[in-house]
Design a protein around this motif. Structure first.
Motif, PDB file in Angstrom:
ATOM      1  N   SER A  90      -4.169   1.617   6.255  1.00  0.00           N
ATOM      2  CA  SER A  90      -4.368   2.251   4.953  1.00  0.00           C
ATOM      3  C   SER A  90      -5.589   3.167   4.944  1.00  0.00           C
ATOM      4  O   SER A  90      -6.676   2.762   5.364  1.00  0.00           O
ATOM      5  CB  SER A  90      -4.547   1.198   3.864  1.00  0.00           C
ATOM      6  N   PHE A 143      -2.842  -3.787   6.439  1.00  0.00           N
ATOM      7  CA  PHE A 143      -3.548  -2.930   5.493  1.00  0.00           C
ATOM      8  C   PHE A 143      -4.824  -2.366   6.116  1.00  0.00           C
ATOM      9  O   PHE A 143      -5.102  -1.166   6.019  1.00  0.00           O
ATOM     10  CB  PHE A 143      -3.876  -3.733   4.231  1.00  0.00           C
ATOM     11  N   ASP A 184       0.846  -1.189   0.000  1.00  0.00           N
ATOM     12  CA  ASP A 184       0.000   0.000   0.000  1.00  0.00           C
ATOM     13  C   ASP A 184       0.885   1.244   0.000  1.00  0.00           C
ATOM     14  O   ASP A 184       1.955   1.241   0.619  1.00  0.00           O
ATOM     15  CB  ASP A 184      -0.883  -0.027   1.257  1.00  0.00           C
TER      16      ASP A 184
END
Length: 238
Positions: free
Chosen positions: A41, A37, A26
């Motif tokens: 993210s 993630f 990412d």
């Protein structure tokens, strides 16, 4: 959760892809597992920021699938987030994924370094080969052969017509903080290409200082030239 007709929603399909993924890269998080993630993210659809995940297109290739998405925020005045994911099955059951979006929207200014090595045996559709040559040379005649006159280029936050895009790439006097004093053209190299015929997605590296990664999705028009493409992550040129 399914849609009104019982068909899987975009979010269902996203989760299905994610369940088969062991490693993910990412722009903000870097390399991590799926839990990393989800926790780090800004493109994780489960964040309270986002009201809806929309799927724009999915390109299914032999060893990769490329999915394009738009995240719609709860705040009507906040911009949506366009992002894409390359779901890479080239290592068999150990699926890897690479996420692409403009991290500048979240305060990050350092270009993302290359995340995938160029494929030595890459197979480009002919219209992609012409476009790569046009980008590298900045030659207006090559651009005219590669990009339709009425083509639309979608960047992270703006859209511009193909003629303006070609003029910027081909004109070394155009202000561009990323040009590093170079002559016309951009040192673009395709690393992977995933295509379902008239649409192709290409992960690339732009060999500037520093090199940076990106993804483009290109649609071939009826005359054989590109009539639309969407760019993820590479710095804007307008």
């Amino acid at each position: 959760m399914s849609g009104p007709s019982g068909a899987p929603t975009a979010l269902d399909r996203f989760h299905n892809h994610l369940e088969m993924t062991v490693r993910i890269n990412d722009p903000v998080v870097g390399f991590s597992d799926v839990a990393g993630f989800k926790s780090g993210s800004p493109a994780w659809p489960g964040l309270p920021t986002w009201a809806q995940l929309q799927e724009v297109r999915e390109i299914v290739g032999a060893i990769r699938t490329v999915s394009e998405y738009i995240l719609i925020p709860h705040d009507d005045e906040a911009p949506p987030l366009r992002f894409a994911v390359v779901w890479d099955d080239s290592q068999g059951a150990r699926r890897h994924a690479r996420v692409y979006y403009d991290s500048r929207a979240f305060g990050y200014s350092v270009p993302r370094p290359p995340v995938v090595a160029p494929d030595r045996y890459i197979a480009r559709p002919h219209f992609m080969g012409r476009f790569e040559e046009a980008m590298v040379t900045g030659d207006p005649d090559v651009f005219a052969a590669a990009l339709a006159a009425d083509a639309i280029v979608h960047e992270s936050t703006a859209a511009l017509d193909g003629a303006k895009f070609a003029s910027i790439i081909g004109n070394p006097s155009t202000p561009d903080d990323n040009r590093d004093g170079r002559s016309a053209g951009v040192p673009l190299q395709f690393c992977t290409v995933t295509t379902d015929g008239a649409v192709a997605a290409a992960e690339h590296v732009v060999w500037r200082r520093p090199p940076h990664a990106g993804l483009g999705v290109y649609t071939q028009g009826p005359d054989g030239r590109i009539n639309e493409f969407r760019v993820y992550e590479t710095p804007a040129v307008h």
